[in-house]
Each structure stands twice: as C-alpha cells, then as structure tokens.
Design an enzyme around this catalytic site. Structure first.
Site, short mmCIF file in Angstrom:
data_model
loop_
_atom_site.label_atom_id
_atom_site.label_comp_id
_atom_site.label_asym_id
_atom_site.label_seq_id
_atom_site.Cartn_x
_atom_site.Cartn_y
_atom_site.Cartn_z
N SER A 1 32.71 58.16 42.86
CA SER A 1 31.64 57.00 42.91
C SER A 1 32.58 56.03 44.11
O SER A 1 33.29 56.48 44.67
CB SER A 1 32.00 56.19 41.64
OG SER A 1 33.28 55.69 41.28
N LYS A 2 31.93 54.90 44.11
CA LYS A 2 32.12 53.90 45.13
C LYS A 2 33.79 53.53 44.71
O LYS A 2 34.38 53.39 45.92
CB LYS A 2 31.51 52.53 44.79
CG LYS A 2 30.05 52.69 45.58
CD LYS A 2 29.69 51.45 45.98
CE LYS A 2 28.37 51.68 46.88
NZ LYS A 2 27.19 51.44 46.00
N ARG A 3 34.34 53.53 43.56
CA ARG A 3 35.54 52.90 43.55
C ARG A 3 36.60 54.07 44.24
O ARG A 3 37.74 53.76 44.42
CB ARG A 3 35.88 52.61 42.08
CG ARG A 3 36.33 53.49 41.16
CD ARG A 3 36.43 53.21 39.88
NE ARG A 3 35.98 54.13 39.00
CZ ARG A 3 36.57 55.28 38.56
NH1 ARG A 3 37.94 55.02 38.74
NH2 ARG A 3 36.10 56.36 37.91
N HIS A 4 36.19 55.11 44.41
CA HIS A 4 36.90 56.28 45.10
C HIS A 4 36.76 56.00 46.62
O HIS A 4 37.19 57.23 47.43
CB HIS A 4 36.62 57.82 44.62
CG HIS A 4 36.66 57.78 43.01
ND1 HIS A 4 35.70 58.03 42.31
CD2 HIS A 4 37.85 57.92 42.43
CE1 HIS A 4 36.26 58.44 40.99
NE2 HIS A 4 37.46 58.11 41.28
N GLY A 5 36.11 55.13 47.00
CA GLY A 5 35.91 55.16 48.59
C GLY A 5 34.75 55.72 49.01
O GLY A 5 34.49 55.85 50.09
#
Ligand code: GLU
Length: 480
Positions: A244-248
C-alpha cells in the site's frame, strides 16, 4: 504456437506498480518469444473509467519503454460481446436473474452467518430465462442482470507458475456476467477478448486466480479453447502485508515525478517475482530480456522495498552520462534557477546545471533531491544561524578574521584560474600554516552554502564563481 500476450488494465485510477510489473512480465515474455504484446483497456465500467487514467497508463508504459503492437478498448467492442451474450442466453448457459438487490443481500447475509462463501444460485426454473417468466417480471427488468448458469463440478487448470490448480465451481454460484445484453462484466469481456484476440498466455496477478475458473466455464459453455495461464505472485510491503501507499508504493507517473529513472524502475520491477538465479542485481534491459523466463518466476509473495529502489536508482544515476543526467535534472533545477541571476561567465544555465549535477551525481538516489540539495547555489541570500560559522571553540573575532583572510585569498585569485584546483592549492597552503584546516575550511563552507553538510568547499566555490563567493563571505561577516 505464436506467442500473444496482453496487459488489460481498467482505467479507473493511476497506473500502479502492480500493473506496471504485470505489463513488464508480459512484455518480456513477448520479447523473449518473438511474440506480440497487446494493450487492452478494460473500460466496461462506464462510471469509474476515465480518459485521463487511460492516458496515464499509456504514458506509464511509454516511460518504462514497454511498447505494444496492438491496442483495443473494450467500450468499442460491444457488438462482439452482445453476440456471445446472445449465444449464451440462447443455449441456456446464461439467463436473466430478477432477484432484487435486497433479496441478494439477504441471501448473502444468511450464507455469511453459516460461514459459507457468498454466492447466488437461481434455483430451478425460477430465474431461468423463460419468456413467460420474463414477461411476468417485466416490471423488474431494470434490476435484471445476466448470470451464468453454473453447471457445478470441478474446474482444473495448469498454471505455468503454480502448477495444477483445482476449484470447486459450485463455490461461485450463478455468477453475473453482464448487466444487460450490451454490457458485459469483467469475466465475460476478458474471456471473450482473450479468445478473440488469440491471446496465447494470460499472465496476470495472483489476485485474479479465482477469476480463471469462471472464465474457463465460459469457454466451456461456448466451446472455445482457453489460453494458458500464469499467475504472478502478490506484491507485498516489507512487513509482508498487502502493498500500500504506506510502504512507499505510488503510481508509476509519481515515481517518474520523483526522479526515478525508467531503466532503474524496469530493473527494480523485474525483481518483484523474478530473479536471474545469481547474485547480480543490476541488469541491463538486454540482459533481463535475454534471461527472463516464467520458470524462474517465484510462487511466494514478492517484497517491494523502496530502499532497494532508491539504491538501484542511485546506481543508475551514477551510470548516466553527465549530459543526459543534466537534461533529466533540469526540470528539478529550473524553478531554482529562475530565482537568481547567474554569474556572468555562467549565464548559460545548462552549463551551470551541468556542474551542479556533476557535483551531486555520486550522492543522489533520486533526481528530485537535487533541488533541495543545491538550492544554495541559486539563492541571493542564505539564511543560517551565525553560530554555524564557528569551528569548534572559535569566537566571533576569530571567525571574522578568518573570513577576512578568505576574502583576501579568494580575491587574489584571477577569474581565469578560479578553479577548484587553484582554490585547493591556495587554501590548503594557508590551512597548513594555521595547523587546523577546519578553522579555515569550515567557515568557508558555511559562508558559501549556509549548511553543515554540502559538497566540498573548493568545488562549490568554483561553481559559484569568484564574485558570488566574495559576496557571501562579506554577508557572513555582516551576520557576525
Ligand atoms: N482489468 C483487469 C485488471 O485491471 C484485468 C485482469 C486480467 O488481466 O484479466 O485487473
């Protein structure tokens, strides 16, 4: 058999890395087998599909250098699907279902309560297309939907990556395949297109694995020969959860904007599920194309590590010839460049930029960093705390004297030989005399850049030019 593969994105959002990875694997498989790579825009969902997203997908593929030989848009193929829908309805393999959304919802709740996979089955004749029934239901036609009459039983297929896979098709119930006779849903449109477009291998993400048996049932009903299948491993974040976005993770065009190079991205993406079987991690497009095979694609999830991407990108930045790298960096520097006038002899912005880029080439992991790291070159006045000018226990007076000394030394170098070599020669001789080079070079670096960390002061001084260096030394003195 000639190899024909496809990427079939739905234009309902910016192209994300998962789609890019799937596109890349298909493209490589086509290249390796002298095949054809097809781009098929799956825009049957009219509400969610947008032109701008289609453009974004095309841009992304272009940026990565994944050329396709054929292009289709599902919204332009309605007649083809209508033909097949009619065939399925006529043969009784499909039917109109008039159950209301509320009824379906209730059925789903009941199944969930019994811990069963939700599925809809239009039992007996109640939902089967039957003129009398259809007439009776005419008032409900709008909520009618076309479903596939699931014959039940096992559906088996051989996955080129995962081997034999078997599904109990009863689990899917009578799945919907079209909203009406001109509006197919994903499984039907994809199955028909793969067949019509003579796709030899369907290479797609593992998230589509449960669609495969549905598509196989459709082929069976239509008497068509299915393609071969290969399902690529999921892409996971570093914590092994869904990416997801939180993994970059970002859209492909967002990576481009951040200053990742397409070759680095290409190299990075191929490692999301494939490896060459040795330790080598930096491989050229040619090497990858040469070595790629589905046999070496792993089954287990592929971890997306943004730090690895940064590292790889840094490697590619170092390999890029300076002129090309300057061109690529200009968009990031241009806005900085306008803020200040550049010294006479360096009025050519590109030449100025080239020197700056050369200075940073070894340290960048993405091009966008260059703006922030080199902004001091472009500023008229630097903002920093005067305390920063002091090396160790130096006091105001000592710093001031040093700045004056620097002014004298730099001022004494003729413009023509104002080079980093000359600066180094003169300043190092002085530093020797002082005995602690920090006492001379630290205040110089801070006066020129306003920062603790920067490229070497000689290089910076050369690029800034004599006039600006002297102005900054005076400015530092004024600060004190
Ligand atoms: N439109 C589907 C998607 O974007 C394509 C799936 C497939 O490759 O069959 O995921």
């Amino acid at each position: 058999m000639s190899v024909r593969v496809r990427i079939a994105p739905s234009p309902t959002g910016l192209m994300h890395v998962g789609t890019a990875r799937t596109a890349l694997f298909n493209w490589l498989f086509a290249k390796k087998n002298s095949g054809v790579f097809v781009l098929r825009i799956e825009d049957t969902d009219k509400e969610r599909s947008k032109n701008e997203y289609e453009e974004n997908i095309i841009e992304g593929l272009e940026w990565l250098g994944l050329d396709y030989q054929e292009f289709y848009r599902q919204s332009e193929r309605t007649e083809i699907y209508a033909n097949y829908i009619k065939k399925l309805l006529d043969s009784g393999s499909a039917f109109y279902c008039y159950h209301s959304p509320e009824e379906l919802e209730r059925e789903k709740d009941e199944q969930m309560a019994k811990k069963l996979a939700p599925r809809h089955k239009c039992d007996g004749e109640s939902g089967i297309r039957n003129p009398a029934f259809a007439k009776a239901m005419a008032g409900r036609q709008e909520s009618g939907i076309i479903r596939f009459k699931n014959p039940g039983g096992k559906v088996k297929f051989y996955d080129l990556i995962r081997g034999e896979i078997e599904f109990d098709s009863g689990l899917f119930g009578d799945f919907s395949i079209a909203k009406d006779e001109h509006t197919p849903l994903y499984n039907l449109a994809a199955a028909i297109d793969d067949c019509e477009m003579k796709i030899s291998h369907v290479i797609r993400g593992e998230d589509h694995i449960s669609n495969t048996p549905k598509q196989l049932l459709i082929y069976q009903a239509l008497g068509l020969v299915p393609p071969k299948y290969a399902h690529l491993p999921m892409i996971l974040g570093t914590d092994k959860s869904k990416l997801s976005k939180r993994h970059g993770a970002a859209a492909l065009t967002e990576y481009r904007a951040m200053g990742y190079l397409p070759d680095a991205m290409f190299n990075f993406l191929v490692f999301l599920g494939w490896n060459p079987g040795n330790e080598k991690e930096i491989l050229s497009r040619e090497e990858i194309t040469e070595q790629f095979s589905l046999e070496r694609v792993q089954k287990s999830g592929a971890v997306f590590n943004i730090e690895k991407l940064d590292w790889m990108n840094g490697q590619y930045i170092r390999k890029t010839p300076i002129d090309e790298l300057t061109k690529l960096s200009l968009p990031y520097l241009a806005s900085e460049g306008k803020k200040s006038e550049i010294d006479g002899k360096k009025s050519d912005f590109e030449e100025f930029a080239r020197q700056i880029v050369a200075l940073e080439q070894l340290r960048l992991t993405k091009l966008s960093q260059i703006a922030e790291r080199t902004e001091f070159f472009f500023k008229d006045t630097l903002m920093y705390d005067k305390e920063l000018l002091k090396w160790k226990a130096m006091n105001n007076e000592e710093v001031k004297e040093t700045l004056e000394k620097l002014e004298e030394l730099l001022g004494g170098i003729p413009e023509k030989v104002y080079t980093k070599e000359k600066l180094e020669e003169i300043l190092m001789a002085e530093a020797q005399k002082i005995g602690d080079r920090g006492k001379l070079l630290w205040p110089l670096r801070v006066a020129l850049t306003g920062r603790k960390a920067s490229p070497g002061p000689f290089e910076v001084a050369e690029i800034l030019g004599k006039k600006k260096c002297l102005a900054r030394l005076r400015e530092a003195k004024r600060l004190l």
